[in-house]
Scaffold this motif. Structure first.
Motif, PDB file in Angstrom:
ATOM      1  N   LEU A 210       5.982   2.531   1.086  1.00 35.53           N
ATOM      2  CA  LEU A 210       5.262   1.283   0.813  1.00 35.53           C
ATOM      3  C   LEU A 210       4.699   1.217  -0.610  1.00 35.53           C
ATOM      4  CD1 LEU A 210       4.386  -1.394   2.143  1.00 35.53           C
ATOM      5  CD2 LEU A 210       2.247  -0.277   2.754  1.00 35.53           C
ATOM      6  N   PRO A 211       4.149   2.320  -1.144  1.00 35.88           N
ATOM      7  CA  PRO A 211       3.609   2.229  -2.514  1.00 35.88           C
ATOM      8  C   PRO A 211       4.680   1.928  -3.566  1.00 35.88           C
ATOM      9  CG  PRO A 211       2.711   4.154  -1.382  1.00 35.88           C
ATOM     10  CD  PRO A 211       3.822   3.620  -0.519  1.00 35.88           C
ATOM     11  N   ASN A 212       5.944   2.103  -3.232  1.00 37.02           N
ATOM     12  CA  ASN A 212       7.009   1.872  -4.217  1.00 37.02           C
ATOM     13  C   ASN A 212       7.604   0.470  -4.156  1.00 37.02           C
ATOM     14  OD1 ASN A 212       6.699   4.504  -5.003  1.00 37.02           O
ATOM     15  ND2 ASN A 212       8.419   5.276  -3.795  1.00 37.02           N
ATOM     16  N   ALA A 213       7.086  -0.381  -3.294  1.00 34.29           N
ATOM     17  CA  ALA A 213       7.657  -1.731  -3.189  1.00 34.29           C
ATOM     18  C   ALA A 213       7.623  -2.412  -4.553  1.00 34.29           C
ATOM     19  CB  ALA A 213       6.883  -2.552  -2.165  1.00 34.29           C
ATOM     20  N   GLY A 214       8.770  -2.858  -5.015  1.00 35.94           N
ATOM     21  CA  GLY A 214       8.843  -3.552  -6.303  1.00 35.94           C
ATOM     22  C   GLY A 214       9.049  -2.646  -7.496  1.00 35.94           C
ATOM     23  N   LEU A 215       9.147  -1.348  -7.279  1.00 37.19           N
ATOM     24  CA  LEU A 215       9.222  -0.423  -8.421  1.00 37.19           C
ATOM     25  C   LEU A 215      10.623   0.147  -8.645  1.00 37.19           C
ATOM     26  CD1 LEU A 215       5.984   1.752  -8.144  1.00 37.19           C
ATOM     27  CD2 LEU A 215       6.361  -0.397  -9.360  1.00 37.19           C
TER      28      LEU A 215
ATOM     29  N   LEU B 177      10.950   8.244  -7.639  1.00 35.47           N
ATOM     30  CA  LEU B 177      10.056   7.408  -6.834  1.00 35.47           C
ATOM     31  C   LEU B 177      10.050   7.804  -5.353  1.00 35.47           C
ATOM     32  CD1 LEU B 177      10.815   4.007  -8.572  1.00 35.47           C
ATOM     33  CD2 LEU B 177       8.586   5.117  -8.465  1.00 35.47           C
TER      34      LEU B 177
ATOM     35  N   ARG C 135       3.940  12.962  -1.352  1.00 40.39           N
ATOM     36  CA  ARG C 135       2.513  12.609  -1.334  1.00 40.39           C
ATOM     37  C   ARG C 135       2.067  12.180   0.063  1.00 40.39           C
ATOM     38  NH1 ARG C 135       3.694  10.377  -6.490  1.00 40.39           N
ATOM     39  NH2 ARG C 135       4.143   8.353  -5.561  1.00 40.39           N
TER      40      ARG C 135
ATOM     41  N   ALA D 269      -4.189   5.983   4.007  1.00 37.52           N
ATOM     42  CA  ALA D 269      -4.310   4.741   3.230  1.00 37.52           C
ATOM     43  C   ALA D 269      -3.016   3.936   3.272  1.00 37.52           C
ATOM     44  CB  ALA D 269      -4.674   5.072   1.784  1.00 37.52           C
ATOM     45  N   VAL D 270      -1.892   4.619   3.176  1.00 35.00           N
ATOM     46  CA  VAL D 270      -0.600   3.920   3.182  1.00 35.00           C
ATOM     47  C   VAL D 270      -0.367   3.269   4.545  1.00 35.00           C
ATOM     48  CG1 VAL D 270       1.905   4.244   3.062  1.00 35.00           C
ATOM     49  CG2 VAL D 270       0.423   5.363   1.384  1.00 35.00           C
TER      50      VAL D 270
ATOM     51  N   GLN E  50      -2.443   0.237   4.931  1.00 35.52           N
ATOM     52  CA  GLN E  50      -1.934  -0.893   4.152  1.00 35.52           C
ATOM     53  C   GLN E  50      -0.700  -1.505   4.818  1.00 35.52           C
ATOM     54  OE1 GLN E  50      -3.519  -2.219   1.618  1.00 35.52           O
ATOM     55  NE2 GLN E  50      -1.984  -3.846   1.408  1.00 35.52           N
TER      56      GLN E  50
ATOM     57  N   ASN F 137      17.297  -7.695   0.925  1.00 38.79           N
ATOM     58  CA  ASN F 137      16.683  -7.376  -0.369  1.00 38.79           C
ATOM     59  C   ASN F 137      16.993  -5.962  -0.817  1.00 38.79           C
ATOM     60  OD1 ASN F 137      15.415  -9.747  -1.267  1.00 38.79           O
ATOM     61  ND2 ASN F 137      13.823  -9.486   0.279  1.00 38.79           N
TER      62      ASN F 137
ATOM     63  N   HIS G  79      11.969  -5.068  -1.799  1.00 35.80           N
ATOM     64  CA  HIS G  79      10.693  -5.137  -2.503  1.00 35.80           C
ATOM     65  C   HIS G  79       9.562  -5.754  -1.696  1.00 35.80           C
ATOM     66  CE1 HIS G  79      12.422  -9.152  -3.455  1.00 35.80           C
ATOM     67  NE2 HIS G  79      11.174  -9.542  -3.450  1.00 35.80           N
TER      68      HIS G  79
ATOM     69  N   ARG H 183      10.623 -14.379   2.842  1.00 30.16           N
ATOM     70  CA  ARG H 183      11.490 -14.061   1.708  1.00 30.16           C
ATOM     71  C   ARG H 183      12.697 -13.243   2.136  1.00 30.16           C
ATOM     72  NH1 ARG H 183       7.591 -12.505  -3.134  1.00 30.16           N
ATOM     73  NH2 ARG H 183       9.536 -12.113  -4.215  1.00 30.16           N
TER      74      ARG H 183
ATOM     75  N   ALA I 240       7.283 -19.483   1.294  1.00 31.08           N
ATOM     76  CA  ALA I 240       7.085 -18.055   1.575  1.00 31.08           C
ATOM     77  C   ALA I 240       5.678 -17.578   1.242  1.00 31.08           C
ATOM     78  CB  ALA I 240       8.116 -17.219   0.814  1.00 31.08           C
TER      79      ALA I 240
ATOM     80  N   ARG J  31       9.687 -15.478  -9.181  1.00 28.37           N
ATOM     81  CA  ARG J  31      10.796 -15.472  -8.227  1.00 28.37           C
ATOM     82  C   ARG J  31      12.101 -15.880  -8.883  1.00 28.37           C
ATOM     83  NH1 ARG J  31       8.495 -18.072  -2.828  1.00 28.37           N
ATOM     84  NH2 ARG J  31      10.621 -17.801  -2.102  1.00 28.37           N
TER      85      ARG J  31
ATOM     86  N   GLN K 111      18.672 -10.319  -8.832  1.00 25.90           N
ATOM     87  CA  GLN K 111      19.390 -10.102  -7.567  1.00 25.90           C
ATOM     88  C   GLN K 111      20.796 -10.689  -7.631  1.00 25.90           C
ATOM     89  OE1 GLN K 111      16.717 -11.521  -4.406  1.00 25.90           O
ATOM     90  NE2 GLN K 111      16.015  -9.426  -4.137  1.00 25.90           N
TER      91      GLN K 111
ATOM     92  N   SER L 155      -1.483  -4.654  -4.706  1.00 23.01           N
ATOM     93  CA  SER L 155      -1.213  -3.333  -4.162  1.00 23.01           C
ATOM     94  C   SER L 155      -2.429  -2.456  -4.406  1.00 23.01           C
ATOM     95  CB  SER L 155       0.017  -2.727  -4.851  1.00 23.01           C
ATOM     96  OG  SER L 155       0.184  -1.392  -4.447  1.00 23.01           O
TER      97      SER L 155
ATOM     98  N   PHE M  71      -2.272   0.660  -4.395  1.00 21.43           N
ATOM     99  CA  PHE M  71      -1.773   1.985  -4.757  1.00 21.43           C
ATOM    100  C   PHE M  71      -1.762   2.192  -6.261  1.00 21.43           C
ATOM    101  CE2 PHE M  71       0.438   0.836  -0.755  1.00 21.43           C
ATOM    102  CZ  PHE M  71      -0.301   1.671   0.062  1.00 21.43           C
TER     103      PHE M  71
ATOM    104  N   GLU N  41       5.804  -4.403 -12.885  1.00 20.39           N
ATOM    105  CA  GLU N  41       6.933  -4.582 -11.951  1.00 20.39           C
ATOM    106  C   GLU N  41       6.428  -5.013 -10.576  1.00 20.39           C
ATOM    107  OE1 GLU N  41       9.911  -1.522 -11.654  1.00 20.39           O
ATOM    108  OE2 GLU N  41       9.991  -1.230 -13.816  1.00 20.39           O
ATOM    109  N   ARG N  42       5.324  -4.435 -10.149  1.00 22.82           N
ATOM    110  CA  ARG N  42       4.760  -4.831  -8.849  1.00 22.82           C
ATOM    111  C   ARG N  42       4.357  -6.302  -8.848  1.00 22.82           C
ATOM    112  NH1 ARG N  42       1.079   0.200  -7.810  1.00 22.82           N
ATOM    113  NH2 ARG N  42       2.456   1.483  -6.530  1.00 22.82           N
TER     114      ARG N  42
ATOM    115  N   TYR O 226       7.555  -8.554  -8.715  1.00 26.02           N
ATOM    116  CA  TYR O 226       8.224  -8.647  -7.413  1.00 26.02           C
ATOM    117  C   TYR O 226       7.318  -9.234  -6.340  1.00 26.02           C
ATOM    118  CZ  TYR O 226      12.616  -6.497  -8.761  1.00 26.02           C
ATOM    119  OH  TYR O 226      13.846  -6.268  -9.321  1.00 26.02           O
TER     120      TYR O 226
END
Lengths: 429, 429
Positions: free
Chosen positions: A72-77, A90, A97, A106-107, A110, A286, A319, A325, A404, B325, B332, B386, B388, B398-399, B402
């Motif tokens: 989850l912490p990597n969404a969008g990265l 990543l 971790r 925490a993750v 979230q 996605n 992401h 979406r 969305a 977006r 994408q 986020s 995080f 980037e977060r 996205y």
């Protein structure tokens, strides 16, 4: 019995069309199941309490068919990176971790917050191989009132690095989690979660297949994502050849609920098997559109074989777990690939079905307002999305879908109960 | 001089890479132009007033390179329909309603609100053929403090129905709008807006080409979207053959700023011409992904020819003018087409450049924080996106990209001035 009134009720009892009611009543039994949808409230229902949502729209709540909690912490990265770099910089560090209590607590919290925010009342969650993180996710979910299938990932063979765990630890920890959480609660259950065939030993797959049969638990696994893993499986199992045959051989498909994620390289026989065995195909549009590593399975193709279909966010391959979406991406992906491949693009009703009743099949009677289905519902207010007149309820709903914006979800229900924003068991509030 | 401090400053002076400053100062001259970015504030600047944005991130404001104001009410509607049905049931009725004052006043106001919300401080807006609606859009924009290129659409030949206007009316009304609004205001200017070659007579195109040269006004037009319109142009102009040659012939490309939208069928000579003449290519990724009617131009291909590139929302061909977006969709789309065509997918820095400095070229010095560029900026707070930790400013950005949540845009600046939410000149508030 409780009666709900809304300006519109929209659901998809069948895959290819909306069923739309204007100004309708939904009557919900004490056990949280839908009694019926009525345009005119029957006399026999008139003495029950009514909640009026005004001109808001009622839809079934969403199911996210696949997500990796640890990521989850990597969404969008990192979607500019090559796949191997993304894994190394990543994904793996994030999984490492996620072994620390303060991180996984925490993750997980979230994740539950995000699912609540996006109206995902049912989530199929693949945790990491870590026992503590997975146990914590169960404990937090049990407080939430929402539904989930959660599994510790099983992965005892090396693929891109060292093996994540030993066979013995994988089996022992899975057994412990099964004994604590399997078939114990109406909302939260255990899902056997082999990562994918290349990282699972024969002994581990045998154990998982036996456990699925014995406890009647669902199996959710990645399958045949690309040429590389398909080739690994073919070499390792020369008699069985395909993922589908291997999964059947070890009892992971057939005789209990199951879902296969990705499956981009599925052969026609494998799709036929899935249809026959009722294995749900989970596509994560996605994930393919963010990573761009493989041509994705054409959903229409799987549908043409009669495979039951669902949608997943696949965070952090994808992401976002905003299911609006995810639906838009599924349609967009299908429209672009339809310019290259001979398959009709997906329609709005079809992706909505997948995000509700389709994915809901993993859980039972959810994702539709048919009689006997649980009242798992979202109340949508489109007031802030567009000031313009809509010609129909369908137009109002299309605007919400494409906008969305989770702010349009004003109320959430799961098994007939209103679900408030999850409390944090780690604070006193 | 005014000094702004932010936790991060991110822009793309060149197309293929971010320039990222941690904890930096931007000094802005009285005329609204950037003096410089400094990691340590120079002594000579220390006596100027400072606004501190804390750990928020400062980026250049966005440019939407193409939108149809009349179609704003249709955003998100009807993407299941075949193109001709969509035109007949949604687009044309919307253009007709946009002739009524109470409709166009409300639609124009909402467009300005949406652009404000999404941080689009520069918009290239193709209005309908209606004079009153276009005039109203100018008047409302002049109150907003934001920048726009606005044009009445010119369309005097029939294409899918009757001609929208007569040649004489088209010319007369365009001349009137030019006399009222062209080169009169630093923020809002007129853009000559032929719909596309098939609906423009020779006389009309001659007039528009002359006007562009005489007043040095930009021309923004659709070009070569699909096989059908390309064939129409080839038949009508057998000597000229391509859109590019026709547009050059009538003086619509060359000698003044110009942009071509869609241009999916551009031939290599046409791309070479665009690069040479500095014609900006505007791609609208969601338009292609929502409608699915044509294979879109591969952006990388246009870039390889040295064509300057920008991004547009193309509402209501596309469903949103949320430029985050639009950027995600551009990436994408490029990742999916890269599985079918031999062109590298777009990187984050590249789409960000297109949404800022690339599209900004239509307007002049905007979309970058280089010295001499206008301070057209957005302040971004990623706190709600986020919880995080991010390893870098780039990860934070980037977060945000996205997540695409306009709520993360906390402040907007245009030409050095803070832009508040637009007032409504039709109410007393």
């Amino acid at each position: 019995m409780h009666v709900y009134h809304a300006g519109g009720v929209i659901h998809t009892p069948v895959q290819n069309d909306f069923e739309i009611y204007e100004n309708a009543y939904i009557c919900v039994e004490e056990d949280g199941r839908v009694n019926g949808i009525y345009s005119v409230l029957p006399k026999s229902m008139m003495h029950f309490p009514v909640t009026d949502f005004g001109d808001q729209i009622l839809i079934p709540a969403f199911t996210d068919g696949h997500i990796h909690s640890a990521q989850l912490p990597n969404a969008g990265l990192g979607y500019d990176m090559p796949f191997s770099k993304w894994l190394g910089e990543l994904t793996y560090p994030s999984e490492r971790r996620y072994r620390e209590k303060e991180v996984y607590a925490a993750v997980n919290r979230q994740l539950i917050m995000d699912f609540w925010k996006y109206g995902i009342m049912h989530g199929a969650i693949m945790s990491s191989t870590d026992y503590g993180a997975t146990e914590n996710l169960f404990e937090q979910y049990l407080d939430s009132g929402m539904c989930a299938l959660i599994g510790k990932m099983n992965s005892d063979l090396p693929a891109y690095g060292a093996a994540a765990e030993s066979t013995e630890a994988s089996i022992r920890e899975t057994e412990l989690l099964i004994s604590k959480y399997a078939n114990k609660n109406p909302c939260v259950n255990y899902a056997l979660s082999p990562e994918f065939v290349p990282t699972c030993s024969d002994a581990l797959m045998e154990f998982l297949g036996d456990a699925a049969r014995k406890h009647q638990l669902p199996v959710i696994t990645h399958a045949a994502e690309g040429t590389e893993d398909v080739e690994m499986v073919r070499k390792r199992f020369p008699q069985l050849q395909t993922y589908g045959n291997v999964l059947k051989h070890f009892g992971l498909f057939g005789g209990h609920p199951a879902a296969a994620v990705h499956y981009n390289m599925a052969e026609p026989e494998e799709l036929r098997d899935m249809a026959e065995l009722g294995v749900i195909y989970v596509q994560c549009p996605n994930s393919g559109m963010d990573m761009g590593t493989e041509k994705l399975m054409i959903m229409r193709k799987a549908m043409n074989y009669g495979v039951p279909c669902a949608l997943g966010s696949d965070i952090a391959g994808g992401h976002t777990c905003n299911m609006f979406r995810v639906m838009v991406s599924a349609m967009q992906l299908s429209r672009i690939t339809a310019l290259y491949e001979p398959f009709e693009p997906l329609k709005t009703a079809e992706v909505f079905y997948m995000a509700t009743k389709g994915g809901g099949k993993l859980f039972g009677k959810t994702g539709s307002f048919e009689t006997g289905y649980f009242f798992d519902a979202l109340v949508l207010d489109d007031g802030m999305i567009s000031p313009f007149k809509a010609e129909s309820l369908r137009e109002r709903f299309e605007r919400i879908l494409y906008a969305a914006d989770p702010a349009c979800i004003t109320l959430r229900f799961c098994k007939g109960k209103r679900i408030r924003a999850p409390k944090n068991r780690y604070t006193k509030n």
